[in-house]
Every structure is written in structure tokens, then in C-alpha cells.
Design a protein around this motif. Structure first.
Motif, mmCIF file in Angstrom:
data_model
loop_
_atom_site.group_PDB
_atom_site.id
_atom_site.type_symbol
_atom_site.label_atom_id
_atom_site.label_comp_id
_atom_site.label_asym_id
_atom_site.label_seq_id
_atom_site.Cartn_x
_atom_site.Cartn_y
_atom_site.Cartn_z
ATOM 1 N N ALA A 139 0.833 -1.204 0.000
ATOM 2 C CA ALA A 139 0.000 0.000 0.000
ATOM 3 C C ALA A 139 0.871 1.258 0.000
ATOM 4 O O ALA A 139 0.592 2.226 -0.731
ATOM 5 N N GLU A 140 1.927 1.269 0.810
ATOM 6 C CA GLU A 140 2.818 2.436 0.810
ATOM 7 C C GLU A 140 3.548 2.554 -0.525
ATOM 8 O O GLU A 140 3.747 3.661 -1.041
ATOM 9 N N ARG A 141 3.931 1.427 -1.092
ATOM 10 C CA ARG A 141 4.580 1.463 -2.416
ATOM 11 C C ARG A 141 3.630 2.041 -3.459
ATOM 12 O O ARG A 141 4.038 2.823 -4.320
ATOM 13 N N LEU A 142 2.338 1.685 -3.375
ATOM 14 C CA LEU A 142 1.338 2.221 -4.299
ATOM 15 C C LEU A 142 1.247 3.737 -4.168
ATOM 16 O O LEU A 142 1.270 4.459 -5.178
ATOM 17 N N ILE A 143 1.140 4.242 -2.946
ATOM 18 C CA ILE A 143 0.989 5.679 -2.742
ATOM 19 C C ILE A 143 2.227 6.424 -3.220
ATOM 20 O O ILE A 143 2.129 7.486 -3.858
ATOM 21 N N ARG A 144 3.392 5.874 -2.952
ATOM 22 C CA ARG A 144 4.632 6.493 -3.431
ATOM 23 C C ARG A 144 4.667 6.531 -4.957
ATOM 24 O O ARG A 144 5.051 7.543 -5.567
ATOM 25 N N ALA A 145 4.226 5.448 -5.602
ATOM 26 C CA ALA A 145 4.232 5.379 -7.061
ATOM 27 C C ALA A 145 3.203 6.327 -7.674
ATOM 28 O O ALA A 145 3.446 6.919 -8.731
ATOM 29 N N VAL A 146 2.042 6.467 -7.020
ATOM 30 C CA VAL A 146 1.029 7.408 -7.505
ATOM 31 C C VAL A 146 1.578 8.825 -7.484
ATOM 32 O O VAL A 146 1.426 9.593 -8.449
ATOM 33 N N SER A 147 2.241 9.193 -6.396
ATOM 34 C CA SER A 147 2.812 10.524 -6.295
ATOM 35 C C SER A 147 3.859 10.759 -7.378
ATOM 36 O O SER A 147 3.902 11.826 -7.998
ATOM 37 N N ALA A 148 4.684 9.751 -7.616
ATOM 38 C CA ALA A 148 5.746 9.896 -8.623
ATOM 39 C C ALA A 148 5.168 10.018 -10.030
ATOM 40 O O ALA A 148 5.744 10.697 -10.888
ATOM 41 N N ALA A 149 4.036 9.365 -10.297
ATOM 42 C CA ALA A 149 3.444 9.387 -11.634
ATOM 43 C C ALA A 149 2.761 10.711 -11.948
ATOM 44 O O ALA A 149 2.500 11.022 -13.117
ATOM 45 N N LEU A 150 2.441 11.510 -10.912
ATOM 46 C CA LEU A 150 1.755 12.780 -11.117
ATOM 47 C C LEU A 150 2.733 13.905 -11.425
ATOM 48 O O LEU A 150 3.836 13.963 -10.870
ATOM 49 N N VAL A 151 2.304 14.821 -12.283
ATOM 50 C CA VAL A 151 3.042 16.069 -12.459
ATOM 51 C C VAL A 151 2.717 16.973 -11.276
ATOM 52 O O VAL A 151 1.694 16.789 -10.601
ATOM 53 N N PRO A 152 3.566 17.957 -10.961
ATOM 54 C CA PRO A 152 3.245 18.888 -9.868
ATOM 55 C C PRO A 152 1.886 19.547 -10.101
ATOM 56 O O PRO A 152 1.565 19.980 -11.205
ATOM 57 N N GLY A 153 1.088 19.594 -9.045
ATOM 58 C CA GLY A 153 -0.260 20.127 -9.155
ATOM 59 C C GLY A 153 -1.288 19.097 -9.573
ATOM 60 O O GLY A 153 -2.488 19.409 -9.612
ATOM 61 N N GLY A 154 -0.845 17.886 -9.868
ATOM 62 C CA GLY A 154 -1.767 16.833 -10.274
ATOM 63 C C GLY A 154 -2.632 16.354 -9.128
ATOM 64 O O GLY A 154 -2.314 16.558 -7.947
ATOM 65 N N VAL A 155 -3.735 15.693 -9.482
ATOM 66 C CA VAL A 155 -4.741 15.258 -8.512
ATOM 67 C C VAL A 155 -4.719 13.736 -8.380
ATOM 68 O O VAL A 155 -4.642 13.019 -9.388
ATOM 69 N N ALA A 156 -4.784 13.257 -7.157
ATOM 70 C CA ALA A 156 -4.926 11.830 -6.884
ATOM 71 C C ALA A 156 -6.169 11.612 -6.034
ATOM 72 O O ALA A 156 -6.357 12.289 -5.023
ATOM 73 N N VAL A 157 -7.027 10.698 -6.445
ATOM 74 C CA VAL A 157 -8.247 10.383 -5.709
ATOM 75 C C VAL A 157 -8.214 8.903 -5.335
ATOM 76 O O VAL A 157 -8.054 8.042 -6.210
ATOM 77 N N PHE A 158 -8.333 8.637 -4.046
ATOM 78 C CA PHE A 158 -8.392 7.269 -3.544
ATOM 79 C C PHE A 158 -9.804 7.006 -3.020
ATOM 80 O O PHE A 158 -10.345 7.786 -2.231
ATOM 81 N N VAL A 159 -10.379 5.903 -3.457
ATOM 82 C CA VAL A 159 -11.685 5.455 -2.974
ATOM 83 C C VAL A 159 -11.511 4.035 -2.454
ATOM 84 O O VAL A 159 -10.961 3.183 -3.153
ATOM 85 N N PHE A 160 -11.979 3.784 -1.233
ATOM 86 C CA PHE A 160 -11.791 2.460 -0.642
ATOM 87 C C PHE A 160 -12.842 2.248 0.447
ATOM 88 O O PHE A 160 -13.464 3.212 0.917
ATOM 89 N N PRO A 161 -13.071 1.008 0.861
ATOM 90 C CA PRO A 161 -14.086 0.753 1.887
ATOM 91 C C PRO A 161 -13.774 1.502 3.184
ATOM 92 O O PRO A 161 -12.646 1.466 3.676
ATOM 93 N N ASP A 162 -14.773 2.186 3.699
ATOM 94 C CA ASP A 162 -14.611 2.955 4.926
ATOM 95 C C ASP A 162 -14.706 2.016 6.125
ATOM 96 O O ASP A 162 -15.752 1.404 6.358
ATOM 97 N N PRO A 163 -13.648 1.893 6.917
ATOM 98 C CA PRO A 163 -13.702 0.988 8.075
ATOM 99 C C PRO A 163 -14.679 1.442 9.143
ATOM 100 O O PRO A 163 -15.037 0.662 10.022
ATOM 101 N N GLU A 164 -15.127 2.714 9.094
ATOM 102 C CA GLU A 164 -16.109 3.199 10.062
ATOM 103 C C GLU A 164 -17.544 3.001 9.580
ATOM 104 O O GLU A 164 -18.489 3.390 10.280
ATOM 105 N N SER A 165 -17.709 2.422 8.398
ATOM 106 C CA SER A 165 -19.046 2.136 7.878
ATOM 107 C C SER A 165 -19.499 0.755 8.356
ATOM 108 O O SER A 165 -18.850 -0.256 8.071
ATOM 109 N N ILE A 166 -20.594 0.724 9.075
ATOM 110 C CA ILE A 166 -21.108 -0.558 9.570
ATOM 111 C C ILE A 166 -21.488 -1.458 8.399
ATOM 112 O O ILE A 166 -21.218 -2.662 8.409
#
Length: 417
Positions: free
Chosen positions: A270-297
């Protein structure tokens, strides 16, 4: 079991509203195995269209493919529903043949419907006419133009073995129309982006959302079946390991969408993914993560463990911390939206107010049918106590309405601080 399934469409009885209907059934399976499922569909499904097919029909169809394990599916009609089921069959690696369409069947289609039809035709192995299987050249010769370009032999001689593993879940147990509706609002996060990458794009539902919003996007997907399904809608999908693809393409996009991917990974990945996402973006680029909310019953109890590849929940605070370390600044956190409040709930009922013993004057008033002030005050206190309990119960009960997904939007910093 090997062999072929022949899918035919027959006319159904008219409904009370006079709208024409037709049923779908499939048969012609070797060893006398027959499947007959009838679904009422409105007449709009007789032509190619840009809508995901009815979920119950698709689930039944995929279930039949799982039971019968054919190598070939032959569609004896050319219609919107035939193209939808052909897309699924082609994605699963089956040999697919469609009935040769009438000369006007592909006329006047809107751009999205035409793209979807062309995507399916690019994966079909041949056509059926007069009971005979025709080579792709027959389609090119009859229609030409964009349809000749859509039609290709790519994959005809290079067909993979039919796949019936996790892919059966992805195609037969997930309502694509519902998934599309759930992700419609996420397109606004990429307003102004010129090149978006959908990481682990699956069957391409969000690629479709972006395309219809005029946003250019490419998907990367490891699973060949999911990638083929997305390609059959006309989307550009690279079949590769998503993290390796990100690492190999630094500063290559101004938007990255990562939906329901991180929960498939252990923490190191997961940390490798986030690091790679940041590297793939140009400065000012947008990253959106969607995942199951652990606080959702609902997510905890009803949704998460349906997917056999889920590994663990990730809390938004953990994802945000890792993103911050790798140069992504948090701009939006769905957990901080208004209307979402963690409310404590007392484990014991509050003490009931004790009414004072009525005095002489109170007893006289009661005999006259008049409620004394002390009695009214006691009833008011009891009502207030019960109202407080109901308010707490209602507040706690609202946690069932929390969204199943956590959504985080980050902005790539110009330089690490």
C-alpha cells in the motif's frame, strides 16, 4: 463441459401498457443440457445502446456459462442485449459469433452507443447468417467505414482459454449499472485534467464515467478478463501490474484515480502504491483514492468480505499520513463531511423521575378531574428523558447511513517540504 451455447431471442406477449417485450433464452448445448431463462426487456434493447444490461439477466447468463463451460457462444440475433452478453462472453475468453446485422442496424447511433458496439465487434470472431458462420471479411464488405476499422482479427487466432475464476465474480456478481451510478460524482474531482490514469481500472466503469464527461483517460489492469471487458466498451486499457506501471511512468499524468485497490494490498505494498502514484503525477496533479470505509457498519458487515481478494481495511487517517509523507497534500476527506457525527450512547437507561406523593390539594384536584402541577411536571420530566433516549438512538442509528466508501483527494506538491 465443452461445446457451444446458442443464444436466441423470441418475442414475448405484449404488456398491459402496450409496450413490446421480448424474452431471451439460450439452448443448443451438447448432451441435452438446456437452459431457458425468460426476461422481459423493453424494445430499446433491440438496438445497440450505451446502457449496462439488466443485472438479473447478466447474473443468470454468467451462471449458465459457469455451469456449462462452453468454448463458443453463438448469438442468433443482433441486438443491444446480444451485444451486452457478447461483451461478457468475449471478456471471459470465449469464441463469440454474432448474427450479421441488418444494413440499417448501425445507422443513427449516438457516439457512445457506437463506441460500445465497435468495442464488442473488435472482439467478435465471426458472424452468423442463414445458419452459416461467416468470416470477419463479410462484415467489412457489407458495412465498411468505421465498422471496418472496428472489426479486427486481433485475438481471433490468439484466444485465451476461457476463464471462470475471480472473473465470474467480477462480471456476474457486480451490478455495473449500480457501480456506474455510484461513481458518477467522482468525475468532478478531475475537472480540468487532460490525462487521467485509472489504476486497477477493473472492468472500466470509471473510464466510462470520465469519457462521458469529456476527460481523456487510460486504464491499467492486471486481470486480462476485466481488461478485455473495458476494451469491449472502446476504452484504452494497458494490461500490466498497476504499481509497476506507475513506477515505470513518472510524471506522466495530471490525474490518478485509485478505486477499491488499496484494500487488496498488505501495508508494504500500500505504501509502495501511494509512493508510485505521487511519482506518476506532475506537480499540481490530482490523486483520488476510494476504498471501503472501516467506520461504515454496512461495509464491515455486508460488503467487504464479498470480494475474495480483499486483504484488510485502511483508515483514511493512515492513507492520508502515507500520502503526506510522499508529497501529496490532502484537499478533501469524505469522513469530514457534514452530517457525520460520532455520538456516544449510554449503556444504561437514564433514571426515571420519581413523582412526589400527592398532597391533600392534589388529591382534591384529581377527584375533580384536574391534573395538579406536580403530576404534569413529573410527566414532562419522563417525556424529556424518553426524548433524550430516542435522540441518542436516532443519532447512533444514522451511522448505518454512512457511505460505504471513504474518498480522499490529494494535490501533488511542487516540491517536498
Amino acid at each position: 463441459m465443452m461445446g457451444e451455447i446458442r443464444v436466441d431471442e423470441g418475442g414475448g406477449e405484449g404488456c398491459n401498457d402496450g409496450a413490446p417485450r421480448f424474452t431471451v433464452h439460450w439452448s443448443g448445448v451438447p448432451m441435452a443440457h438446456e437452459v431457458d431463462a425468460r426476461f422481459e426487456l423493453d424494445a430499446s434493447w433491440r438496438r445497440p445502446r450505451d446502457t449496462f444490461g439488466p443485472f438479473e439477466l447478466i447474473r443468470c447468463f454468467v451462471g449458465s456459462l459457469l455451469r456449462l463451460r462452453p468454448e463458443k457462444v453463438v448469438f442468433l440475433q443482433f441486438s443491444g442485449i446480444a451485444l451486452e452478453l457478447a461483451r461478457i462472453s468475449a471478456a471471459l475468453g470465449l469464441e463469440v459469433h454474432l448474427r450479421m446485422p441488418a444494413e440499417d442496424a448501425l445507422e443513427g447511433l449516438d457516439p457512445v452507443s457506437a463506441r460500445w458496439a465497435a468495442g464488442v465487434l473488435s472482439r467478435v470472431h465471426g458472424m452468423v447468417e442463414g445458419g452459416a458462420l461467416l468470416a470477419p471479411e463479410a462484415m467489412r464488405a457489407r458495412f465498411g467505414g468505421q465498422w471496418a476499422e472496428a472489426w479486427s482479427d486481433g485475438g481471433v487466432g490468439d484466444r485465451d482459454r476461457p476463464a471462470f475464476g475471480y472473473e465470474a465474480y467480477a462480471l456476474g456478481r457486480r451490478d455495473h449499472a449500480l457501480l456506474y451510478a455510484m461513481q458518477l460524482g467522482f468525475a468532478s474531482h478531475f475537472s480540468g485534467c487532460r490525462k487521467v490514469l485509472d489504476v486497477g481500472c477493473g472492468t472500466g466503469v470509471f473510464l466510462e464515467v470520465l469519457s462521458r464527461n469529456g476527460i481523456t483517460a487510460t486504464g491499467v489492469e492486471r486481470n486480462d478478463v476485466s481488461a478485455r471487458f473495458a476494451q469491449c466498451m472502446g476504452h484504452q486499457v494497458v494490461q500490466a501490474d498497476a504499481i509497476e506501471y506507475l513506477e515505470a511512468n513518472p510524471a506522466s499524468c495530471d490525474g490518478v484515480y485509485c478505486s477499491h485497490f488499496i484494500e487488496h494490498l498488505p501495508i508494504e505494498a500500500a505504501e509502495r502504491l501511494i509512493r508510485a502514484v505521487s511519482a506518476a503525477l506532475v506537480p499540481g496533479g490530482v490523486a483520488v483514492f476510494v476504498f471501503p470505509d472501516p467506520e461504515s457498519i454496512r461495509s464491515q458487515l455486508l460488503g467487504f468480505w464479498r470480494d475474495p481478494e480483499h486483504v484488510r481495511f485502511y483508515h483514511p487517517e493512515l492513507v492520508s499520513t502515507l500520502a503526506e509523507i510522499h508529497g501529496l497534500a490532502l484537499e478533501f476527506d469524505s469522513q469530514l463531511e457534514s452530517g457525520r457525527e460520532v455520538v456516544p450512547f449510554a449503556m444504561k437507561m437514564p433514571p426515571r423521575p420519581v413523582a412526589r406523593a400527592p398532597g391533600l390539594w392534589a388529591r382534591v384536584l384529581r377527584r375533580l378531574g384536574i391534573a395538579p402541577f406536580s403530576l404534569l411536571e413529573a410527566e414532562r420530566m419522563r417525556a424529556d428523558a424518553m426524548d433524550e433516549v430516542l435522540k441518542q438512538l436516532w443519532s447512533v442509528n444514522q451511522t448505518w447511513a454512512w457511505d460505504d466508501n471513504a474518498v480522499l483527494r490529494f494535490r501533488k506538491r511542487a516540491a517536498l517540504i
